[in-house]
Design a protein around this motif. Structure first.
Motif, PDB file in Angstrom:
ATOM      1  N   GLY A 111       0.818  -1.214   0.000  1.00  0.00           N
ATOM      2  CA  GLY A 111       0.000   0.000   0.000  1.00  0.00           C
ATOM      3  C   GLY A 111       0.845   1.255   0.000  1.00  0.00           C
ATOM      4  N   VAL A 112       1.950   1.239   0.753  1.00  0.00           N
ATOM      5  CA  VAL A 112       2.860   2.384   0.779  1.00  0.00           C
ATOM      6  C   VAL A 112       3.447   2.628  -0.612  1.00  0.00           C
ATOM      7  N   VAL A 113       3.880   1.561  -1.260  1.00  0.00           N
ATOM      8  CA  VAL A 113       4.469   1.693  -2.592  1.00  0.00           C
ATOM      9  C   VAL A 113       3.434   2.197  -3.598  1.00  0.00           C
ATOM     10  N   GLU A 114       2.188   1.747  -3.469  1.00  0.00           N
ATOM     11  CA  GLU A 114       1.119   2.238  -4.350  1.00  0.00           C
ATOM     12  C   GLU A 114       0.941   3.752  -4.191  1.00  0.00           C
ATOM     13  N   TYR A 118       1.662   6.708  -7.046  1.00  0.00           N
ATOM     14  CA  TYR A 118       0.702   7.755  -7.411  1.00  0.00           C
ATOM     15  C   TYR A 118       1.362   9.128  -7.367  1.00  0.00           C
ATOM     16  N   LEU A 119       2.123   9.387  -6.300  1.00  0.00           N
ATOM     17  CA  LEU A 119       2.798  10.677  -6.185  1.00  0.00           C
ATOM     18  C   LEU A 119       3.816  10.876  -7.294  1.00  0.00           C
ATOM     19  N   GLN A 120       4.570   9.850  -7.579  1.00  0.00           N
ATOM     20  CA  GLN A 120       5.609   9.962  -8.594  1.00  0.00           C
ATOM     21  C   GLN A 120       5.025  10.203  -9.985  1.00  0.00           C
ATOM     22  N   GLU A 121       3.926   9.511 -10.292  1.00  0.00           N
ATOM     23  CA  GLU A 121       3.341   9.604 -11.629  1.00  0.00           C
ATOM     24  C   GLU A 121       2.473  10.846 -11.808  1.00  0.00           C
ATOM     25  N   GLN A 122       1.686  11.187 -10.779  1.00  0.00           N
ATOM     26  CA  GLN A 122       0.738  12.284 -10.913  1.00  0.00           C
ATOM     27  C   GLN A 122       1.248  13.614 -10.361  1.00  0.00           C
ATOM     28  N   TRP A 123       2.133  13.550  -9.370  1.00  0.00           N
ATOM     29  CA  TRP A 123       2.617  14.756  -8.705  1.00  0.00           C
ATOM     30  C   TRP A 123       4.130  14.700  -8.525  1.00  0.00           C
ATOM     31  N   PRO A 124       4.882  14.737  -9.627  1.00  0.00           N
ATOM     32  CA  PRO A 124       6.347  14.633  -9.522  1.00  0.00           C
ATOM     33  C   PRO A 124       6.984  15.791  -8.754  1.00  0.00           C
ATOM     34  N   GLN A 125       6.223  16.907  -8.591  1.00  0.00           N
ATOM     35  CA  GLN A 125       6.773  18.046  -7.860  1.00  0.00           C
ATOM     36  C   GLN A 125       6.815  17.815  -6.364  1.00  0.00           C
ATOM     37  N   VAL A 126       6.131  16.767  -5.878  1.00  0.00           N
ATOM     38  CA  VAL A 126       6.178  16.447  -4.449  1.00  0.00           C
ATOM     39  C   VAL A 126       7.550  15.869  -4.127  1.00  0.00           C
ATOM     40  N   GLY A 127       8.225  16.462  -3.151  1.00  0.00           N
ATOM     41  CA  GLY A 127       9.593  16.057  -2.833  1.00  0.00           C
ATOM     42  C   GLY A 127       9.660  14.679  -2.240  1.00  0.00           C
ATOM     43  N   ARG A 128      10.880  13.960  -2.257  1.00  0.00           N
ATOM     44  CA  ARG A 128      11.105  12.628  -1.684  1.00  0.00           C
ATOM     45  C   ARG A 128      11.863  12.757  -0.361  1.00  0.00           C
ATOM     46  N   LEU A 178      17.997  -1.187   1.026  1.00  0.00           N
ATOM     47  CA  LEU A 178      19.301  -0.523   1.068  1.00  0.00           C
ATOM     48  C   LEU A 178      19.692   0.024  -0.305  1.00  0.00           C
ATOM     49  N   ILE A 179      19.346  -0.702  -1.350  1.00  0.00           N
ATOM     50  CA  ILE A 179      19.606  -0.207  -2.704  1.00  0.00           C
ATOM     51  C   ILE A 179      18.825   1.088  -2.953  1.00  0.00           C
ATOM     52  N   CYS A 180      17.569   1.104  -2.520  1.00  0.00           N
ATOM     53  CA  CYS A 180      16.699   2.264  -2.764  1.00  0.00           C
ATOM     54  C   CYS A 180      17.091   3.478  -1.942  1.00  0.00           C
ATOM     55  N   THR A 181      17.832   3.289  -0.848  1.00  0.00           N
ATOM     56  CA  THR A 181      18.221   4.412   0.008  1.00  0.00           C
ATOM     57  C   THR A 181      19.688   4.777  -0.154  1.00  0.00           C
ATOM     58  N   ASP A 182      20.364   4.165  -1.124  1.00  0.00           N
ATOM     59  CA  ASP A 182      21.775   4.468  -1.382  1.00  0.00           C
ATOM     60  C   ASP A 182      21.855   5.699  -2.275  1.00  0.00           C
ATOM     61  N   GLN A 183      22.131   6.848  -1.682  1.00  0.00           N
ATOM     62  CA  GLN A 183      22.124   8.097  -2.429  1.00  0.00           C
ATOM     63  C   GLN A 183      23.291   8.220  -3.392  1.00  0.00           C
ATOM     64  N   LEU A 191       9.364   2.097  -8.946  1.00  0.00           N
ATOM     65  CA  LEU A 191       8.348   1.727  -7.971  1.00  0.00           C
ATOM     66  C   LEU A 191       7.445   0.619  -8.513  1.00  0.00           C
ATOM     67  N   ASN A 192       7.204   0.628  -9.805  1.00  0.00           N
ATOM     68  CA  ASN A 192       6.411  -0.455 -10.400  1.00  0.00           C
ATOM     69  C   ASN A 192       7.131  -1.791 -10.272  1.00  0.00           C
ATOM     70  N   GLN A 193       8.445  -1.792 -10.478  1.00  0.00           N
ATOM     71  CA  GLN A 193       9.221  -3.016 -10.315  1.00  0.00           C
ATOM     72  C   GLN A 193       9.172  -3.500  -8.875  1.00  0.00           C
ATOM     73  N   ILE A 194       9.302  -2.563  -7.934  1.00  0.00           N
ATOM     74  CA  ILE A 194       9.247  -2.927  -6.520  1.00  0.00           C
ATOM     75  C   ILE A 194       7.877  -3.495  -6.172  1.00  0.00           C
ATOM     76  N   PHE A 195       6.819  -2.849  -6.660  1.00  0.00           N
ATOM     77  CA  PHE A 195       5.468  -3.330  -6.368  1.00  0.00           C
ATOM     78  C   PHE A 195       5.251  -4.733  -6.942  1.00  0.00           C
ATOM     79  N   ASN A 196       5.731  -4.963  -8.148  1.00  0.00           N
ATOM     80  CA  ASN A 196       5.582  -6.286  -8.761  1.00  0.00           C
ATOM     81  C   ASN A 196       6.338  -7.353  -7.971  1.00  0.00           C
ATOM     82  N   MET A 197       7.523  -6.998  -7.474  1.00  0.00           N
ATOM     83  CA  MET A 197       8.288  -7.951  -6.665  1.00  0.00           C
ATOM     84  C   MET A 197       7.553  -8.261  -5.368  1.00  0.00           C
ATOM     85  N   LEU A 198       7.008  -7.223  -4.724  1.00  0.00           N
ATOM     86  CA  LEU A 198       6.258  -7.430  -3.485  1.00  0.00           C
ATOM     87  C   LEU A 198       5.007  -8.270  -3.725  1.00  0.00           C
ATOM     88  N   THR A 199       4.346  -8.027  -4.845  1.00  0.00           N
ATOM     89  CA  THR A 199       3.152  -8.796  -5.177  1.00  0.00           C
ATOM     90  C   THR A 199       3.479 -10.274  -5.350  1.00  0.00           C
TER      91      THR A 199
END
Length: 223
Positions: A111-114, A118-128, A178-183, A191-199
């Motif tokens: 649910g978090v990834v979903e 949504y934010l990434q696709e519809q509202w890219p101006q929202v910061g991470r 750890l990969i996703c938080t490695d700056q 995020l779609n790949q991550i969601f598919n893996m979680l599914t």
């Protein structure tokens, strides 16, 4: 309006009090229960402008996994956000106060990834996540790096009953996090790949007997 909704910010309506924010439960004239977040401390003109800019975006977000923002207040005396009231525990309280099974944890994570998708696709101006890392999460991530993979048991809730397959899934999830938080890394999984893996992992988890009985003998509306 906020005074009326919170009974003049009475103690009875105060649900959270901290150094930087007070949270009240309120009920405006339309009867909808709301969460009123009051931000403390002095703010510069630039801070107030940034606050309004962020609130304008937040008020337009609409997704099943995001709390809806109804409005805000911004002046020299008060900065506040009015959002929908949600009953129950937050994720941190849920994890600390009970022992949710592995499959339920995966469902929440999906649910978090979903919501993030949504934010990434519809509202890219929202910061991470970067500002949060600077305010303390970096130490938490460093702790994980120090213990993974050699001392992975320190990173998994010891109260959970995990099969060998679930342990492998959890370890893989830590590595992915750890990969996703490695700056320093310029290539992240989408995020779609991550969601598919979680599914895939979620669907591979065994169904508990109680869940199976519900599906077999239920009224047909259960999922």
């Amino acid at each position: 309006m906020l005074n009326a909704a919170t009974n003049r910010f009475s103690r009875k309506n105060l649900v959270v009090k901290s150094e930087g924010i007070d949270i009240y439960k309120g009920k405006p004239r339309n009867g909808t229960e709301v969460r009123v977040e009051i931000y403390k401390g002095n703010s510069s003109r630039e801070d107030r402008q940034r606050f309004v800019k962020e609130c304008k975006v937040l008020a337009q977000l609409y997704h099943k996994n995001l709390v809806q923002v109804f409005g805000w207040c911004n002046d020299r005396k008060m900065r506040a956000i009015v959002a929908e009231w949600t009953e129950g525990e937050n994720v941190e309280m849920w994890l600390l106060g009970s022992v949710p099974p592995w499959k339920e944890r995966l469902k929440v994570l999906m649910g978090v990834v979903e919501g993030m998708s949504y934010l990434q696709e519809q509202w890219p101006q929202v910061g991470r996540p970067e500002q949060d890392f600077e305010r303390g999460h970096a130490g938490f991530i460093e702790y994980i790096r120090m213990n993974y993979p050699g001392n992975w048991r320190n990173l998994i809730d010891a109260r959970m009953k995990l099969s060998e397959n679930m342990v492998d899934q959890a370890k893989h999830g830590i590595g992915l996090g750890l990969i996703c938080t490695d700056q320093s890394n310029s290539k992240y999984p989408s995020l779609n790949q991550i969601f598919n893996m979680l599914t895939t992992v979620y669907n591979s988890c065994p169904v508990k007997a109680s869940e199976n009985r519900s599906r077999t003998h239920g009224d047909g509306d259960r999922t």
